[in-house]
Every structure is written in structure tokens, then in C-alpha cells.
Design a protein around this motif. Structure first.
Motif, PDB file in Angstrom:
ATOM      1  N   LEU A 158      21.619  27.619  39.605  1.00  0.00           N
ATOM      2  CA  LEU A 158      21.731  27.110  40.967  1.00  0.00           C
ATOM      3  C   LEU A 158      20.444  26.383  41.314  1.00  0.00           C
TER       4      LEU A 158
ATOM      5  N   ALA B 146      18.296  30.133  38.298  1.00  0.00           N
ATOM      6  CA  ALA B 146      18.075  29.203  39.406  1.00  0.00           C
ATOM      7  C   ALA B 146      16.822  28.380  39.160  1.00  0.00           C
TER       8      ALA B 146
ATOM      9  N   VAL C  72      26.082  30.864  48.371  1.00  0.00           N
ATOM     10  CA  VAL C  72      25.301  31.276  47.206  1.00  0.00           C
ATOM     11  C   VAL C  72      26.033  32.363  46.431  1.00  0.00           C
TER      12      VAL C  72
ATOM     13  N   LEU D  79      25.202  30.178  54.325  1.00  0.00           N
ATOM     14  CA  LEU D  79      24.424  29.974  53.111  1.00  0.00           C
ATOM     15  C   LEU D  79      24.598  31.146  52.147  1.00  0.00           C
ATOM     16  N   ARG D  80      24.605  32.357  52.696  1.00  0.00           N
ATOM     17  CA  ARG D  80      24.779  33.533  51.845  1.00  0.00           C
ATOM     18  C   ARG D  80      26.168  33.524  51.187  1.00  0.00           C
TER      19      ARG D  80
ATOM     20  N   GLN E  62      28.890  31.003  44.431  1.00  0.00           N
ATOM     21  CA  GLN E  62      28.507  30.200  43.278  1.00  0.00           C
ATOM     22  C   GLN E  62      27.829  31.024  42.181  1.00  0.00           C
TER      23      GLN E  62
ATOM     24  N   VAL F 148      17.757  29.924  48.519  1.00  0.00           N
ATOM     25  CA  VAL F 148      18.845  30.179  47.574  1.00  0.00           C
ATOM     26  C   VAL F 148      18.502  31.355  46.664  1.00  0.00           C
TER      27      VAL F 148
ATOM     28  N   GLY G 113      18.302  24.127  44.816  1.00  0.00           N
ATOM     29  CA  GLY G 113      18.249  23.912  46.264  1.00  0.00           C
ATOM     30  C   GLY G 113      18.542  22.484  46.667  1.00  0.00           C
TER      31      GLY G 113
ATOM     32  N   ASP H  67      14.269  25.247  50.594  1.00  0.00           N
ATOM     33  CA  ASP H  67      15.671  25.266  50.185  1.00  0.00           C
ATOM     34  C   ASP H  67      15.901  26.124  48.949  1.00  0.00           C
ATOM     35  N   SER H  68      15.190  25.846  47.854  1.00  0.00           N
ATOM     36  CA  SER H  68      15.411  26.638  46.642  1.00  0.00           C
ATOM     37  C   SER H  68      14.951  28.077  46.833  1.00  0.00           C
TER      38      SER H  68
END
Length: 370
Positions: A346, A246, A234, A230-231, A237, A257, A348, A253-254
Motif C-alpha cells: 500500500l 507499505a 485501508v 480511511l480506516r 485493501q 495509512v 499514500g 498520508d503514508s
């Protein structure tokens, strides 16, 4: 073409371009939202330095720098710092197998001048849209339905099968659209066309991965690996030459992120939340608590019933076909709020789908055991 591009101006307000090749009958047009390499060198349509291919591209290739280094070692020269140029040079080097090397979200069309082949492709998850229509004059493609619907010869009868699917799923899945004569290229698919034939294929399929042997791993190791993946996603992106923020709902989830964005950022992350005047739907309090904890530069706006009603007439123009996702209105509003401050955001989205976070998944499991 100019009229078609004007229909897409909201997708690409920063630049516009047209390129044609009379002898092959190819006409490419592009509206640009500048994110990487804001200079005129990122202008599209873009021609490969070799002159062998022309491209129009929507999206971002997150691993473009590593691909650029690989291509440079093989003798490719670059005029820009754009991922578009890496993509078209990658096609010149690897052909259609360039798809296996891409990490990103994309829809693109490449005209191969040597092979006289038009190559269309869409990213693995289908984040970027790609519609096409077969007309008496040939094939036309676009990021939205509207430019295709104005072309002569396109069958605009309502597709009854698409209506049935819409009533079942609350959206119209690929390859269908609401019109009989317009189709979507499905996610993780490519389409190759010459004067003699057309070939479509799936270049990536998650099913064998999902149904393959289960990974034997300790729970703690699994948590660590998920965090690492995940890191990496993120951080990759966050690649942008324009202001980035974001959407923050306050959910897991968000929040995850934004937490990882905060670790990677050198300044407070801009976050945006939409609140509701109906308490049971309102997550703005949770989002604000997360924002305070992470030290983000946070903005909250509230969606009232009157705001929602006022947005409804805009929905058909935004989606071009029936779409019943209940989050369409708040997503549009939070995007509009964010656009005042940043160009890229971004979110989630996808966490619940990938990790079984919806309550209906648990309910389905209980039903299956009955």
C-alpha cells in the motif's frame, strides 16, 4: 498471443493462460500475479460456471466477499475463493450495472457468449491501465502498449496531440497514447462492442459530487468521519493471501495509512523507504521515526545519483510512452526493494490530491484573489 503475453510476464509472473472461441473470433490471454486464492482454481482466462461468459481481469475487488454472499443467496455456485469468479458471476447476474457495485481497482474484459458482446471496463480512479487498438482484424487490448505495438495494422505514427498534452501535463492523459493507433480507456469508463456497433460511456463521475451542495458538518465530526472512511479503505485493501507491506515516506498520508495498517495487522507491518543522498529531498529520517513509533519492520535503501542514472534506460520499457513524473525512479526502486519481501504494498499516493496538500494549491488560491 504467446509473444504478447511474454511482454507482460513482469506483470504476472505466477501463471499464464489462453482461451479462444473460434466461431466468434475471440482470443483472450492472461498473465497472473496471484494475490487472492493462490490455487489453480484462480487461473485465468476464467469461464463462468454457467458457461455464459469468459473473463480476463487485472486488479482486486475489495468487497468481493459481500458480493459473493449476495450472489450465493441467488443460487450462484462458486468453485474458487477468487474475486475473479465473483466478478464474472456478477456480470452474469447484473450485466454492465455490476460496475455500480464494485469497490476496487480493476481493468477487465468480459466476453458475453450469449449476447456476443465484448465488455471492457476500468476502475473509477484509473488505477489499473487498459489500452486498446482497432486493427483491420478487429480490436485488441492489453495492460501495456508493448503487446499492441507489435500487432500488424496498428498505426504507430506519433500522435502530435498527445505530444502537446505531454508537454503540458508531463504525462499523456486518456484517451490518448503516444501512438495514433493506440488509445487508453479513460478512468470510470466502459466500452461495449458487438459486430454491429461500439458504445463507450462514463459510468461514474466525481464532478457532480464535488460541485454539489456542501456538507454541513461540525469539524470534529468531519475528522471522525474521514478517519472512519480511511480506516475502512485501508482495512479493505489489506485483503491478500500473499505477504503485504507499505511504502512509507514519512509524510502525513503514508504515515496515516501505515498507522491504520498497524491497528488491523496481527504482526509488525513491513514498511519500505527510499532515501536520497541530497538532504533537501531526503525524508528517510522522518520515515524511520514513524516506523519506530508504530513498531514496523522497516527497510531503508538510498538512491544515489549513480543509481538514478542507471535506472533511466529502464523507464521507456516500464511506461511504454513519455512520462515525466519526478517520482518515477524512486517509486521503481522502492518497488524493487519491497518485492524482495512482499508481493503487495500500500502507499499514500493520492492524499495530497484529494486533500489539497500541495503548496501549489495554496499559491493558486492566493493568485486567484489578486
Amino acid at each position: 498471443m504467446r509473444s504478447a503475453l511474454s511482454d507482460l510476464a513482469h506483470r504476472g509472473p505466477d501463471d499464464a493462460g489462453v482461451w479462444s472461441e473460434r466461431e466468434s473470433g475471440i482470443l483472450l490471454g492472461h498473465r497472473r500475479l496471484s494475490i487472492i486464492d493462490l490455487s489453480p482454481l484462480g487461473h485465468q482466462p476464467m469461464i463462468a460456471a454457467s458457461g455464459d461468459a469468459a473473463i480476463v481481469f487485472n486488479g482486486e475487488i475489495y468487497n468481493y466477499r459481500s458480493l459473493r454472499h449476495e450472489l450465493a443467496r441467488e443460487g450462484f455456485a462458486f468453485r474458487s475463493d477468487s474475486d475473479t469468479e465473483v466478478l464474472v458471476n456478477g456480470y452474469c447476474r447484473w450485466g454492465v450495472s455490476v460496475l455500480d457495485r464494485l469497490v476496487g481497482m480493476f481493468a477487465f474484459a468480459i466476453w458475453d457468449r450469449r449476447a456476443e458482446t465484448l465488455f471492457l471496463a476500468r476502475d473509477r480512479a484509473g488505477e489499473k491501465p487498459l489500452y486498446y487498438a482497432i486493427t483491420p482484424e478487429g480490436i485488441a487490448f492489453a495492460s501495456e502498449i508493448a503487446p499492441l505495438a507489435q500487432l500488424p495494422g496498428v498505426d504507430l505514427r506519433i500522435d502530435e496531440a498527445a505530444v502537446s498534452l505531454y508537454l503540458q501535463y508531463q504525462y499523456i492523459p486518456a484517451p490518448y497514447s503516444i501512438y495514433t493507433g493506440i488509445r487508453k480507456l479513460p478512468a470510470a469508463h466502459a466500452l461495449s462492442l458487438t459486430r454491429a456497433r461500439a458504445r463507450s460511456w462514463r459510468y461514474w463521475d466525481p464532478v457532480p459530487i464535488a460541485t454539489g451542495p456542501r456538507l454541513r458538518i461540525d469539524v470534529g465530526d468531519a475528522v471522525d468521519e474521514l478517519e472512519r472512511l480511511l480506516r475502512d479503505a485501508v482495512t479493505g485493501q489489506m485483503m491478500s493471501d500473499v505477504p503485504l507491506g507499505a511504502f512509507l515516506s514519512g509524510g502525513i498520508d503514508s504515515s496515516a495509512v501505515v498507522s491504520m495498517m498497524t491497528e488491523a495487522a496481527t504482526a509488525p507491518v513491513r514498511t519500505f523507504t527510499i532515501g536520497f543522498d541530497v538532504p533537501r529531498f531526503d525524508e528517510s529520517r522522518q520515515a524511520s521515526a514513524v516506523a519506530r513509533h508504530l513498531g514496523t519492520d522497516h527497510t531503508v535503501e538510498y538512491l544515489t545519483e549513480r543509481d538514478a542514472v542507471a535506472l533511466i534506460p529502464d523507464v521507456p520499457a516500464m511506461y511504454g510512452e513519455p512520462f515525466a513524473d519526478s517520482s518515477a525512479l524512486p517509486t521503481h526502486l522502492v518497488s524493487r526493494v519491497a518485492r524482495k519481501h512482499v508481493t503487495v504494498s500500500l502507499s499514500g499516493d493520492g492524499g495530497d490530491e484529494a486533500l489539497g496538500g500541495y503548496t501549489r494549491y495554496d499559491e493558486l488560491e492566493r493568485i486567484l484573489w489578486c
